[in-house]
Design a protein around this motif. Structure first.
Motif: not given
Length: 387
Positions: A55-60, A69-77
């Motif tokens: 809900e906080l994404l795209h809020q600047g 290590d290895g969990q970075e790919e789970t994160l969204p843009a």
């Protein structure tokens, strides 16, 4: 006594490494648009913090997520990965306006007055007694960390009167409890077709496939003796009683994940132990078969079907912690044999089940609406914009 001394020494060492030295970061200003997030000690993008951050994404905002290590790919843009437990992680925490976590913090700097700490906890309701209510069963190191963490917490969020009471009475917590609902349960209360399709694709299934989830908790002995092994009759019962094309997802607790390879899988029985988000599996499943896992309460919040398979019930009750609820008084059917489990599914009385769920929700004083993530995200944005 020797063991306690060793635990105290280890705890002091950690505090020296990840606490006192970081006071020099106080020379850096707090960044009002930065939030540092963690879930399950760095295991990735999951649980209530995931729902809130969505809900906080795209809020600047500068959203930092602490991962192993290895969990970075789970994160969204839009979310910046920083290695959990690193000096950079301490620096990010020391200069962030908001901290958001679902477990007691292991590695954190001293909290500054201008900083605000949201602790979501990693559940809605608990079956086994926790924190202060289980103080005699918890390790000395964890207790010290829990009490220290509680002093730092400003907000916790509850989905019921029962949860609020536990947080106030048993968490050494003196902050504010937000009567928001449980963010991680929002997905279970909404029909998200994109999520349904995403999970179906992850398991090479059609979007209209019906899922049942088998998700037992772990035992101290770390073996599969008390687990269900043959799912063929369960699958047949689901198809004959409820119609449609069914598949069964099997997800073992992270503590015994390595044992997942000992279960027989095929195109109908699918290994979901490594799937990154348990809540997504619950959200797309119509049935949950579990034993003593608090996931039963998440499904109850959503009005979904739950049956308990507990062949070792008597032994488990003797060995494990005391419980907040009597299993026999919960709205879920208890079964001790595979035959009884299949029979309960074949004879499932949906009307009676929903009556029991309604009574249970009234007893705990539930106020889950499916909007908890929005409520907490709005609170965070309000704090971040305050002068």
């Amino acid at each position: 006594m020797i063991q306690q001394i060793k635990q105290t020494a280890r705890l002091l060492k950690k505090r020296l490494e990840f606490g006192c030295f970081s006071y020099h970061y106080w020379l850096r200003p707090i960044e009002k648009n930065k939030i540092v997030v963690c879930a399950y000690y760095g295991r990735g993008y999951a649980d209530s913090p995931k729902a809130i951050v969505a809900e906080l994404l795209h809020q600047g905002l500068d959203i930092v997520w602490l991962v192993r290590d290895g969990q970075e790919e789970t994160l969204p843009a839009g979310v910046r990965a920083v290695r959990y437990g690193s000096k950079q992680a301490i620096r990010e925490l020391a200069t962030a306006k908001i901290w958001l976590d679902n477990c007691r913090q292991k590695y954190s700097p001293p909290k500054r007055k201008q900083q605000v700490y949201f602790q979501t906890w990693h559940g809605s309701l608990a079956l086994k007694k926790i924190e202060k209510d289980a103080e005699e069963q918890l390790q000395l190191g964890y207790l010290a960390r829990a009490k220290s963490d509680a002093k730092k917490c400003d907000y916790m969020m509850a989905g019921s009167d029962f949860c609020e009471r536990i947080y106030v009475e048993s968490f050494w917590f003196r902050g504010e409890v937000l009567a928001s609902g449980t963010p991680r349960c929002d997905a279970l209360l909404k029909m998200d077709m994109a999520l349904i399709q995403h999970v179906a694709e992850a398991f090479d299934s059609k979007p209209m496939t019906k899922f049942a989830l088998y998700a037992p908790t772990f035992r101290q002995g770390e073996n599969l003796t008390a687990y269900l092994h043959d799912f063929s009759k369960v699958h047949d019962a689901l198809q004959s009683r409820f119609g449609g094309e069914w598949k069964i997802l099997v997800r073992l607790h992270p503590n015994v994940a390595r044992l997942a390879e000992h279960i027989n899988y095929d195109e109908i029985i699918l290994n979901a132990t490594d799937y990154p988000d348990m809540q997504e599996l619950l959200a797309v499943s119509e049935w949950l078969i579990t034993d003593y896992s608090s996931s039963m309460f998440d499904m109850a919040i959503a009005g979904k079907k739950v049956v308990l398979y507990t062949p070792d019930l008597d032994n488990y009750l003797k060995k494990e912690r005391a419980m907040y609820f009597d299993l026999k008084e919960l709205p879920f059917q208890l079964t001790k044999t595979p035959e009884a489990l299949v029979s309960q599914m074949e004879q499932f009385d949906e009307i009676d089940y929903h009556k029991k769920l309604a009574i249970f929700r009234q007893q705990i004083g539930s106020y889950e609406t499916g909007n908890a993530s929005v409520i907490v995200a709005n609170k965070i944005k309000e704090i971040m914009t305050e002068e």
